[in-house]
Design an enzyme around this catalytic site. Structure first.
Site, PDB file in Angstrom:
ATOM      1  N   ASP A  91      42.610  42.480  48.805  1.00  0.00           N
ATOM      2  CA  ASP A  91      43.963  41.971  48.623  1.00  0.00           C
ATOM      3  C   ASP A  91      44.941  43.038  49.110  1.00  0.00           C
ATOM      4  OD1 ASP A  91      46.268  40.762  47.831  1.00  0.00           O
ATOM      5  OD2 ASP A  91      45.702  40.496  45.740  1.00  0.00           O
ATOM      6  N   SER A  92      46.020  42.617  49.746  1.00  0.00           N
ATOM      7  CA  SER A  92      46.909  43.547  50.442  1.00  0.00           C
ATOM      8  C   SER A  92      47.800  44.378  49.538  1.00  0.00           C
ATOM      9  CB  SER A  92      47.808  42.768  51.398  1.00  0.00           C
ATOM     10  OG  SER A  92      48.754  41.996  50.660  1.00  0.00           O
ATOM     11  N   GLY A  93      47.920  44.010  48.267  1.00  0.00           N
ATOM     12  CA  GLY A  93      48.859  44.664  47.363  1.00  0.00           C
ATOM     13  C   GLY A  93      50.126  43.873  47.153  1.00  0.00           C
ATOM     14  N   GLY A  94      50.272  42.746  47.860  1.00  0.00           N
ATOM     15  CA  GLY A  94      51.481  41.943  47.744  1.00  0.00           C
ATOM     16  C   GLY A  94      51.707  41.383  46.353  1.00  0.00           C
ATOM     17  N   PHE A  95      50.625  40.973  45.689  1.00  0.00           N
ATOM     18  CA  PHE A  95      50.787  40.425  44.337  1.00  0.00           C
ATOM     19  C   PHE A  95      51.294  41.491  43.382  1.00  0.00           C
ATOM     20  CE2 PHE A  95      49.237  39.446  40.057  1.00  0.00           C
ATOM     21  CZ  PHE A  95      49.796  38.192  39.877  1.00  0.00           C
ATOM     22  N   GLN A 188      53.116  31.164  52.526  1.00  0.00           N
ATOM     23  CA  GLN A 188      54.014  31.227  51.377  1.00  0.00           C
ATOM     24  C   GLN A 188      54.998  30.050  51.456  1.00  0.00           C
ATOM     25  OE1 GLN A 188      53.844  32.954  48.711  1.00  0.00           O
ATOM     26  NE2 GLN A 188      52.487  34.661  49.199  1.00  0.00           N
ATOM     27  N   ASP A 265      39.186  33.441  44.480  1.00  0.00           N
ATOM     28  CA  ASP A 265      38.957  34.614  43.645  1.00  0.00           C
ATOM     29  C   ASP A 265      39.808  34.453  42.398  1.00  0.00           C
ATOM     30  OD1 ASP A 265      41.281  36.959  43.391  1.00  0.00           O
ATOM     31  OD2 ASP A 265      41.632  35.532  45.016  1.00  0.00           O
ATOM     32  N   CYS A 303      21.954  27.367  32.205  1.00  0.00           N
ATOM     33  CA  CYS A 303      22.158  28.631  32.925  1.00  0.00           C
ATOM     34  C   CYS A 303      20.922  29.510  32.846  1.00  0.00           C
ATOM     35  CB  CYS A 303      23.375  29.353  32.358  1.00  0.00           C
ATOM     36  SG  CYS A 303      23.762  30.905  33.221  1.00  0.00           S
ATOM     37  N   CYS A 305      21.041  32.965  33.494  1.00  0.00           N
ATOM     38  CA  CYS A 305      21.423  34.380  33.417  1.00  0.00           C
ATOM     39  C   CYS A 305      20.797  35.027  32.178  1.00  0.00           C
ATOM     40  CB  CYS A 305      22.945  34.520  33.383  1.00  0.00           C
ATOM     41  SG  CYS A 305      23.682  34.210  31.751  1.00  0.00           S
ATOM     42  N   CYS A 308      21.835  33.861  28.666  1.00  0.00           N
ATOM     43  CA  CYS A 308      21.378  32.532  28.244  1.00  0.00           C
ATOM     44  C   CYS A 308      19.873  32.448  28.058  1.00  0.00           C
ATOM     45  CB  CYS A 308      21.825  31.491  29.276  1.00  0.00           C
ATOM     46  SG  CYS A 308      23.620  31.323  29.417  1.00  0.00           S
ATOM     47  N   HIS A 334      27.345  36.142  32.459  1.00  0.00           N
ATOM     48  CA  HIS A 334      27.194  34.695  32.394  1.00  0.00           C
ATOM     49  C   HIS A 334      28.307  33.976  33.139  1.00  0.00           C
ATOM     50  CE1 HIS A 334      26.908  30.581  31.086  1.00  0.00           C
ATOM     51  NE2 HIS A 334      28.180  30.686  30.704  1.00  0.00           N
TER      52      HIS A 334
END
Length: 370
Positions: A91-95, A188, A265, A303, A305, A308, A334
């Protein structure tokens, strides 16, 4: 050749394809576990791999502050540091520029901000963001943008979007093309259809290896998010991957896949695990609740994992109530596995031409009595 995408099948607007990167292929639709600071919290790289995850996310802002992009590069890059041989998207850092608004000053050239760690002053521009991601050795680099806050007037959203488009063009020029690496532009425009259309056109005119939809899941609600996708994704290139940033719940993901999104994500599965919440085929469980204290059944019978297959709900409840670190680790494990199973089911359904039926069956399972 830079990073590429091949579309395998469609079912309505839902898509199944393959992302070809310098560190391997990724089948889509795909969910990327969030490893903000170079680690998926509470998980070893082997544990993350065991969930079926093939690509993870890192963050420019956090890694530039600590341990520093130049240091990561000297130590062999982010893949080597975190023992992750698969692809990495950064992620570019914009958030963070949006979320840490009290600590930053923005102008048309970039952003000057104070570190949330020690108060030190830093400068982030489109070119510097691209440089940092190059130093990290990200397979997928994200354009530096301003994530428009919600709500925003049309005038504010337009100004923000056009600044992001100018930054996208600068980032494109700064990006160094390499075999299997790519740069994504970020659409955007808040919830305004005309601004989203303008943004898509601006980005496609510049040309990117993939296109992300940003500025959603910031408080507008699912209905508005889906309405925005309804007018945005049909305008996006068919032969490029589409990434919805920061989304979301399983229900959000199903709805977005139905609208043509390929990549996701979100911190929800990891953060929820640390808070004692489990996403299961039978719905969301709060493992702090006393009703689990004598329950010897599996967390999720569907599941495979370790949480579980090796432990009971009663044991996990005990761990959470006792504040033992194993509890959040097991629930994080999980939740990531559940998300990977969800994506595999959606992909298989698209390939079989029965996406709508599978989506309905998954949603119906959430109301099944545990």
């Amino acid at each position: 050749m830079t990073l590429s995408y091949s579309l395998t099948a469609t079912d309505g607007a839902a898509r199944a394809g393959t992302l070809h990167t310098a560190h391997g292929e990724v089948q889509t639709p795909v969910f990327m576990p969030v490893g903000t600071a170079g680690t998926v919290k509470g998980m070893t790289a082997d544990a993350v791999r065991s969930t079926g995850a093939r690509i993870v996310l890192g963050n420019t802002y956090h890694l530039m502050l600590r341990p520093g992009a130049e240091r990561v590069a000297r130590l062999g890059g982010l893949h080597r540091m975190m023992d992750w041989q698969g692809p990495i998207l950064t992620d570019s850092g914009g958030f963070q520029v949006m979320s840490l608004s009290a600590l930053r000053k923005m102008d048309k050239d970039g952003v000057t901000f104070q570190s949330h760690i020690d108060g030190s002053k830093h400068r982030l521009t489109p070119e510097r963001s691209i440089e940092i991601q190059h130093l990290l050795d990200a397979d997928i680099t994200m354009s530096f943008d301003e994530c428009t806050p919600h709500p925003a007037t049309h005038e504010v959203a337009a100004k923000s979007m056009r600044l992001s488009m100018a930054w996208a063009e600068r980032g494109r020029r700064a990006f160094v093309p390499r075999e299997g690496y790519g740069l994504f532009g970020i659409v955007q425009g808040s919830t305004y259809a005309d601004l989203r259309a303008e943004s898509v056109k601006a980005l496609t005119d510049i040309g990117f290896e993939g296109y992300a939809v940003g500025g959603l899941a910031v408080g507008e609600g699912q209905e508005a998010m889906f309405a925005t996708l309804d007018v945005t994704t049909p305008l996006m290139p068919q032969d490029k991957p589409r990434y919805l940033m920061g989304v979301g719940t399983p229900d959000d993901i199903i709805g977005a896949v139905a609208r043509g999104i390929d990549m996701f994500d979100c911190v929800i599965p990891t953060r929820s695990g640390r808070m004692g919440r489990a996403y299961t085929s039978q719905g969301v469980l709060n493992m702090r609740n006393a009703r689990h204290c004598d329950d010897g059944s599996a967390l999720d019978p569907a599941c495979d994992c370790p949480a579980c297959t090796r432990h009971s709900r009663a044991y996990i409840h005990h761990l959470i109530k006792s504040q033992e670190m194993l509890g959040p680790i097991l629930l994080t494990w999980h939740n990531i596995r559940y998300y990977q199973q969800l994506m595999a089911r959606l992909r298989a359904a698209i390939l079989a031409g029965r996406f709508a039926e599978e989506a309905a069956a998954i949603r119906a399972g959430w109301s099944t009595p545990a």
